[in-house]
Design a protein around this motif. Structure first.
Motif, short mmCIF file in Angstrom:
data_model
loop_
_atom_site.label_atom_id
_atom_site.label_comp_id
_atom_site.label_asym_id
_atom_site.label_seq_id
_atom_site.Cartn_x
_atom_site.Cartn_y
_atom_site.Cartn_z
N GLY A 179 64.92 -24.08 -46.27
CA GLY A 179 64.34 -23.16 -45.30
C GLY A 179 63.88 -23.82 -44.01
O GLY A 179 62.88 -23.38 -43.42
N LEU A 180 64.58 -24.83 -43.54
CA LEU A 180 64.16 -25.55 -42.34
C LEU A 180 64.39 -24.73 -41.07
O LEU A 180 63.53 -24.67 -40.19
CB LEU A 180 64.91 -26.88 -42.25
N SER A 181 65.56 -24.10 -40.96
CA SER A 181 65.86 -23.30 -39.78
C SER A 181 64.95 -22.07 -39.72
O SER A 181 64.53 -21.65 -38.63
CB SER A 181 67.32 -22.87 -39.78
N THR A 182 64.66 -21.49 -40.88
CA THR A 182 63.74 -20.34 -40.91
C THR A 182 62.37 -20.76 -40.40
O THR A 182 61.74 -20.04 -39.61
CB THR A 182 63.62 -19.79 -42.34
N ALA A 183 61.90 -21.92 -40.84
CA ALA A 183 60.61 -22.43 -40.37
C ALA A 183 60.64 -22.71 -38.87
O ALA A 183 59.69 -22.41 -38.15
CB ALA A 183 60.24 -23.69 -41.14
N ALA A 184 61.75 -23.27 -38.37
CA ALA A 184 61.87 -23.56 -36.94
C ALA A 184 61.85 -22.28 -36.13
O ALA A 184 61.26 -22.23 -35.03
CB ALA A 184 63.14 -24.35 -36.67
N ALA A 185 62.49 -21.24 -36.64
CA ALA A 185 62.51 -19.96 -35.94
C ALA A 185 61.10 -19.37 -35.85
O ALA A 185 60.68 -18.87 -34.80
CB ALA A 185 63.45 -18.98 -36.64
N VAL A 186 60.36 -19.41 -36.95
CA VAL A 186 59.00 -18.89 -36.96
C VAL A 186 58.09 -19.73 -36.05
O VAL A 186 57.24 -19.20 -35.33
CB VAL A 186 58.44 -18.83 -38.39
N ALA A 187 58.29 -21.04 -36.06
CA ALA A 187 57.51 -21.91 -35.18
C ALA A 187 57.74 -21.54 -33.72
O ALA A 187 56.80 -21.47 -32.91
CB ALA A 187 57.87 -23.37 -35.41
N GLY A 188 58.99 -21.30 -33.35
CA GLY A 188 59.29 -20.90 -31.99
C GLY A 188 58.66 -19.56 -31.64
O GLY A 188 58.16 -19.36 -30.53
N ALA A 189 58.68 -18.63 -32.60
CA ALA A 189 58.08 -17.31 -32.37
C ALA A 189 56.57 -17.42 -32.15
O ALA A 189 56.00 -16.74 -31.30
CB ALA A 189 58.39 -16.39 -33.55
N ILE A 190 55.91 -18.28 -32.92
CA ILE A 190 54.47 -18.48 -32.74
C ILE A 190 54.20 -19.10 -31.37
O ILE A 190 53.28 -18.68 -30.65
CB ILE A 190 53.90 -19.38 -33.85
N ALA A 191 55.01 -20.08 -30.99
CA ALA A 191 54.82 -20.74 -29.69
C ALA A 191 55.06 -19.80 -28.53
O ALA A 191 54.53 -20.01 -27.43
CB ALA A 191 55.75 -21.95 -29.59
N SER A 192 55.84 -18.75 -28.74
CA SER A 192 56.17 -17.83 -27.65
C SER A 192 55.08 -16.82 -27.37
O SER A 192 55.09 -16.17 -26.32
CB SER A 192 57.47 -17.08 -27.98
N GLN A 193 54.12 -16.65 -28.29
CA GLN A 193 53.15 -15.58 -28.16
C GLN A 193 52.10 -15.90 -27.09
O GLN A 193 51.49 -16.96 -27.11
CB GLN A 193 52.46 -15.31 -29.49
N SER A 194 51.87 -14.95 -26.20
CA SER A 194 50.84 -15.10 -25.19
C SER A 194 49.53 -14.46 -25.62
O SER A 194 48.47 -14.78 -25.08
CB SER A 194 51.30 -14.48 -23.86
N ASP A 195 49.58 -13.55 -26.59
CA ASP A 195 48.38 -12.87 -27.09
C ASP A 195 48.21 -13.22 -28.56
O ASP A 195 49.00 -12.76 -29.40
CB ASP A 195 48.51 -11.36 -26.90
N PRO A 196 47.20 -14.01 -28.91
CA PRO A 196 47.06 -14.44 -30.31
C PRO A 196 46.68 -13.32 -31.27
O PRO A 196 46.83 -13.47 -32.48
CB PRO A 196 45.94 -15.49 -30.22
N ALA A 197 46.19 -12.19 -30.73
CA ALA A 197 45.77 -11.10 -31.60
C ALA A 197 46.92 -10.20 -32.03
O ALA A 197 46.76 -9.38 -32.94
CB ALA A 197 44.70 -10.26 -30.89
N ILE A 198 48.06 -10.32 -31.38
CA ILE A 198 49.22 -9.53 -31.79
C ILE A 198 49.79 -10.12 -33.08
O ILE A 198 50.12 -11.30 -33.13
CB ILE A 198 50.29 -9.50 -30.69
N PRO A 199 49.92 -9.32 -34.14
CA PRO A 199 50.41 -9.87 -35.41
C PRO A 199 51.86 -10.35 -35.30
O PRO A 199 52.65 -9.82 -34.52
CB PRO A 199 50.28 -8.68 -36.38
N LEU A 200 52.18 -11.37 -36.09
CA LEU A 200 53.54 -11.93 -36.07
C LEU A 200 54.53 -11.00 -36.76
O LEU A 200 55.73 -11.08 -36.51
CB LEU A 200 53.53 -13.30 -36.75
#
Length: 353
Positions: A179-200
């Motif tokens: 699950g390395l690519s899946t983890a990398a995708a989620v990491a990128g999605a977290i890094a892209s968020q400008s509002d921390p209160a919006i759920p992933l």
């Protein structure tokens, strides 16, 4: 409040949380440690494009190598990836240490599914966060790992700063891979968020060839309660079901305080903002009643801003005082309530015949 053991002047912070409290911008940087034989081991290299990743680290067709993980992280919103090549299994801790000293990393990754390596990554993230470099780690499970095994893996990590993502993805021939690519995708999605209160939950994940399995509702219940972030594919679109941390207990007691990923993301938004604000405005100040009043005003101003942006829903008990044992220390205390994401909507229909 305990005094810090450091002597450097500055603004230090600590926090705690409970389920009941009494009366920056998006596109951030991802850190990656992965085995690579092309570039020099242990040296952090900042990459902002897939082409640069291939040129620097090489690429193997169809493999979840360093370049591929960088590609997926960038595709999902990371501004850049600071990558540290690892020569062999013994080199991960040194790579994590190198990344720990790098400023502005928001999310951390590694290319190992070994629990011991993931625990070392967790410890590195905790150490960096304690040193005012707050960050989150995202890890994946082994290829085809069962739900029960994933829950046990989450127990072995049990940290509000670690996200375990499942299921694993597939390669170009639909065979399950780690699950390395899946983890990398989620990491990128977290890094892209400008509002921390919006759920992933609901965030679309790009660059994956597919998932190794589709979870049932019962499986998702077990994963969420067990500290695993489930991902699903609907009509060919891969997305996060719900953003969860691996923190499920405190000691031997079940504890859901830190279950939602947005909770720690909000803490990592509010506390550093206050630290930076006070550091910039009170770099050379006296510890007098007037200065402490100004500090309190600045804290309230920042908290009001967070509340207006719906990152927090309220705050209270803002106090500023001189420390009883050290007259050079100013103690600032306050409480705040994090904004909760909307995970479910329940409809109740009353039908008249």
């Amino acid at each position: 409040m305990n005094l810090t053991t450091h002597e450097r002047p500055g603004v230090y912070s600590s926090y705690d949380a409970s389920t009941l409290v009494r009366g920056s911008g998006g596109h951030q940087i991802v850190g990656l440690a992965a085995i690579n034989s092309v570039a020099a081991a242990g040296v952090p290299i900042t990459v902002t494009s897939y082409e640069a990743a291939v040129s620097t680290f090489g690429s193997q067709e169809g493999k979840q190598d360093m370049a591929e993980l960088i590609r997926v992280a960038l595709l999902n919103g990371a501004a850049a990836v600071v990558a540290v090549p690892v020569a062999n299994e013994e080199g991960y801790e040194a790579a994590f240490e190198a990344l720990g000293s790098v400023e502005n990393i928001r999310v951390m990754l590694c290319d190992s599914t070994q629990l011991a390596v993931q625990q070392a990554l967790r410890d590195s993230v905790l150490s960096a966060s304690a040193a005012r470099r707050e960050r989150i780690a995202v890890v994946g499970g082994a290829a085809g790992e069962e739900v029960s095994a994933l829950v046990e893996r989450a127990k072995g990590l049990n940290c509000e700063r670690v996200v375990l993502v499942a299921p694993s993805s597939v390669d170009g021939e639909d065979a399950a891979v780690d699950g390395l690519s899946t983890a990398a995708a989620v990491a990128g999605a977290i890094a892209s968020q400008s509002d921390p209160a919006i759920p992933l939950g609901g965030a679309e994940l790009l660059g994956l060839k597919g998932l190794s399995q589709q979870y049932s509702d019962n499986d998702i219940d077990l994963l969420v309660r067990g500290g695993v972030t489930p991902v699903e594919s609907v009509n060919g679109q891969v997305s996060v079901v719900r953003g969860i941390t691996t923190r499920t207990s405190s000691g031997e007691v079940e504890d859901t305080t830190w279950r939602e990923l947005s909770t720690i993301l909000i803490v990592d938004d509010v506390i550093p903002t206050l630290r930076d604000s006070l550091r910039s405005k009170f770099r050379r100040a006296k510890n007098t009643a007037q200065s402490r009043g100004a500090i309190r005003t600045q804290v309230v101003l920042e908290l009001e801003n967070k509340m207006s942006r719906e990152i927090i829903t309220g705050y209270d008990q803002v106090t500023v005082s001189a420390h009883s044992e050290d007259p050079t220390v100013c103690v600032v205390e306050f409480t705040f309530t994090v904004a909760h994401g909307l995970n479910q909507i329940w409809l109740t229909a009353h039908i008249v015949i």
